[in-house]
Write a protein that holds these residues in place. Structure first.
Motif, mmCIF file in Angstrom:
data_model
loop_
_atom_site.group_PDB
_atom_site.id
_atom_site.type_symbol
_atom_site.label_atom_id
_atom_site.label_comp_id
_atom_site.label_asym_id
_atom_site.label_seq_id
_atom_site.Cartn_x
_atom_site.Cartn_y
_atom_site.Cartn_z
ATOM 1 N N PRO A 135 44.659 43.217 46.313
ATOM 2 C CA PRO A 135 46.050 42.752 46.360
ATOM 3 C C PRO A 135 47.065 43.878 46.451
ATOM 4 O O PRO A 135 48.186 43.661 46.924
ATOM 5 N N TYR A 136 46.697 45.091 46.008
ATOM 6 C CA TYR A 136 47.613 46.225 46.082
ATOM 7 C C TYR A 136 47.578 46.919 47.453
ATOM 8 O O TYR A 136 48.459 47.703 47.769
ATOM 9 N N TRP A 137 46.571 46.644 48.226
ATOM 10 C CA TRP A 137 46.417 47.303 49.519
ATOM 11 C C TRP A 137 46.775 46.409 50.702
ATOM 12 O O TRP A 137 47.102 46.905 51.776
ATOM 13 N N ILE A 138 46.683 45.105 50.530
ATOM 14 C CA ILE A 138 46.623 44.194 51.667
ATOM 15 C C ILE A 138 47.832 44.294 52.611
ATOM 16 O O ILE A 138 47.683 44.183 53.818
ATOM 17 N N THR A 139 49.029 44.543 52.053
ATOM 18 C CA THR A 139 50.181 44.623 52.954
ATOM 19 C C THR A 139 51.243 45.606 52.468
ATOM 20 O O THR A 139 52.385 45.537 52.865
ATOM 21 N N SER A 140 50.832 46.559 51.603
ATOM 22 C CA SER A 140 51.792 47.494 51.015
ATOM 23 C C SER A 140 52.077 48.707 51.881
ATOM 24 O O SER A 140 53.087 49.386 51.690
ATOM 25 N N LEU A 141 51.197 48.998 52.839
ATOM 26 C CA LEU A 141 51.382 50.200 53.653
ATOM 27 C C LEU A 141 52.115 49.875 54.960
ATOM 28 O O LEU A 141 53.173 50.427 55.240
ATOM 29 N N PHE A 194 42.349 38.895 37.085
ATOM 30 C CA PHE A 194 41.825 40.268 37.032
ATOM 31 C C PHE A 194 42.891 41.306 36.701
ATOM 32 O O PHE A 194 42.936 42.386 37.282
ATOM 33 N N ASN A 195 43.787 40.964 35.768
ATOM 34 C CA ASN A 195 44.820 41.894 35.289
ATOM 35 C C ASN A 195 45.755 42.382 36.392
ATOM 36 O O ASN A 195 46.346 43.469 36.277
ATOM 37 N N VAL A 196 45.881 41.607 37.447
ATOM 38 C CA VAL A 196 46.828 41.934 38.518
ATOM 39 C C VAL A 196 48.167 41.266 38.198
ATOM 40 O O VAL A 196 48.200 40.164 37.635
ATOM 41 N N LEU A 197 49.255 41.932 38.530
ATOM 42 C CA LEU A 197 50.588 41.376 38.344
ATOM 43 C C LEU A 197 50.635 39.955 38.895
ATOM 44 O O LEU A 197 50.228 39.704 40.023
ATOM 45 N N GLU A 198 51.138 38.992 38.098
ATOM 46 C CA GLU A 198 51.068 37.572 38.467
ATOM 47 C C GLU A 198 51.695 37.286 39.826
ATOM 48 O O GLU A 198 51.122 36.577 40.654
ATOM 49 N N ARG A 199 52.892 37.837 40.061
ATOM 50 C CA ARG A 199 53.557 37.620 41.344
ATOM 51 C C ARG A 199 52.702 38.109 42.502
ATOM 52 O O ARG A 199 52.542 37.423 43.513
ATOM 53 N N LEU A 200 52.141 39.292 42.343
ATOM 54 C CA LEU A 200 51.339 39.889 43.409
ATOM 55 C C LEU A 200 50.043 39.103 43.626
ATOM 56 O O LEU A 200 49.602 38.927 44.768
ATOM 57 N N TRP A 201 49.459 38.611 42.537
ATOM 58 C CA TRP A 201 48.215 37.862 42.638
ATOM 59 C C TRP A 201 48.416 36.562 43.418
ATOM 60 O O TRP A 201 47.604 36.190 44.257
ATOM 61 N N ARG A 202 49.504 35.859 43.136
ATOM 62 C CA ARG A 202 49.779 34.605 43.842
ATOM 63 C C ARG A 202 50.046 34.868 45.318
ATOM 64 O O ARG A 202 49.632 34.099 46.180
ATOM 65 N N GLU A 203 50.756 35.925 45.627
ATOM 66 C CA GLU A 203 50.992 36.293 47.028
ATOM 67 C C GLU A 203 49.662 36.615 47.710
ATOM 68 O O GLU A 203 49.425 36.226 48.852
#
Length: 364
Positions: A135-141, A194-203
């Motif tokens: 979730p941190y990589w999918i569209t952050s770059l 999995f301890n991912v930020l809730e907003r980011l996880w739902r996205e």
């Protein structure tokens, strides 16, 4: 079906790409309008984000068409397919990775959630199209990069899907399977973030491949209706009932407003695609949509950069009226982005596709 008829259909597919990229540019232009717009206007324009789903539907149709045609004349069809898709997608995407690292740097951003910077692993995942796995990589770059990793994942499975989906009934079964798989996995993952930020996880649960796979499945279904002259009446009534139930469950589980649900919107877009293919909506097939369709891949990346620099230099204010200002920005972005995208299309896209074909020919 003769080649002349198929070629006319390909023209219709180019127009679909043009419509899809226009919708995508429209929604991102809305997000950059410095003048506050009424909620209803924002709501209507937000629906344009489903242009990405139109891309996916169109992609599934195109890939099934080209793969089945080439399978009759090529021995190494799988290898050739993967090579063609790599040389089609990778060069512009790699250029986009380098550019957006220059533009945005390595620091924090919205799609990184609570992470502080772009890491080397994030960059590597984008170059290998594995950014969809995190979730941190999918569209952050790369802005909109999530759709590229989803496309590449679909390419990976295409030879296997084609092997087992050979009729409209099998295509319908595939839709049901993908919807059921998506719903079950979605509910499991919603309960285990999995301890991912809730907003980011739902996205992420919207962005990632299993969520978008049913969209491709609908495109495959439409392929059989358009190019194989299959009939909807070939589908058993009980299967239609199952599909209806799954869509209703989809709406309920996601707690989305009906028309913001991307699966529901996929059904609407699929109907649009079918009628357009039958010549019912020919006004959508014109010089503008065909041109935009031709340069749509480069335009997908370029318009993000154009909007960034226009905002950076405060060049997004043309009128005090929100509607006038919006459409002035839209026209400016479309014209400037199209000019630059045409250059990239000719220099990067076409040349690397030719290079890919030369490489394939050497392998024969």
């Amino acid at each position: 079906m003769n080649n002349t008829h198929i070629d006319s259909k390909v023209k219709f597919i180019d127009a679909l790409r043009g419509i899809a990229i226009l919708l995508v540019v429209m929604v991102h232009t809305m997000q950059h309008n410095p003048i506050k717009m009424p909620d209803f206007f924002v709501f209507v324009l937000s629906l344009c984000s489903r242009g990405v789903q139109l891309f996916f539907i169109t992609s599934a149709i195109t890939l099934f068409l080209s793969y089945n045609r080439r399978s009759k004349s090529e021995q190494n069809i799988k290898i050739n397919f993967y090579l063609r898709r790599f040389f089609r997608i990778a060069p512009m995407y790699y250029l986009a990775i380098c550019y957006f690292l220059f533009q945005d740097g390595f620091g924090p951003r919205y799609w990184l959630g609570d992470q502080t910077n772009i890491t080397e692993v994030n960059i590597f995942s984008n170059f290998t199209f594995l950014n969809g796995c995190n979730p941190y990589w999918i569209t952050s770059l790369v802005p909109g990069g999530w759709s590229i990793t989803v496309e590449m994942m679909f390419y990976l499975f295409i030879p296997f899907i084609i092997r087992y989906v050979q009729s409209i009934n099998q295509a319908f079964n595939f839709i049901i399977f993908t919807l059921l798989f998506k719903l079950i996995l979605q509910e499991i993952l919603l309960l285990n973030p999995f301890n991912v930020l809730e907003r980011l996880w739902r996205e992420y649960l919207y962005f990632y491949f299993p969520s978008q796979l049913p969209v491709f499945a609908f495109g495959i279904f439409i392929y059989f209706l358009i190019f194989k002259n299959s009939k909807i009446t070939e589908i058993n009534l009980n299967k239609w009932l199952i599909l209806l139930i799954l869509i209703v469950l989809q709406i309920g589980f996601n707690k989305d407003i009906l028309f913001l649900n991307h699966i529901v919107f996929t059904v609407i877009l699929s109907v649009f695609v079918y009628f357009l293919s039958k010549g019912k909506l020919n006004f959508f097939i014109n010089k503008i949509s065909l041109f935009l369709g031709k340069i749509s891949y480069s335009l997908y990346f370029v318009h993000f950069a154009i909007l960034f620099w226009l905002q950076h230099y405060n060049l997004l204010s043309f009128s005090k009226n929100y509607i006038t200002n919006y459409f002035c920005i839209l026209m400016f972005v479309l014209i400037l982005s199209s000019f630059i995208s045409l250059i990239f299309h000719k220099i990067i896209e076409i040349n690397f596709q030719l290079l890919g074909n030369k490489f394939i020919n050497k392998l024969k």
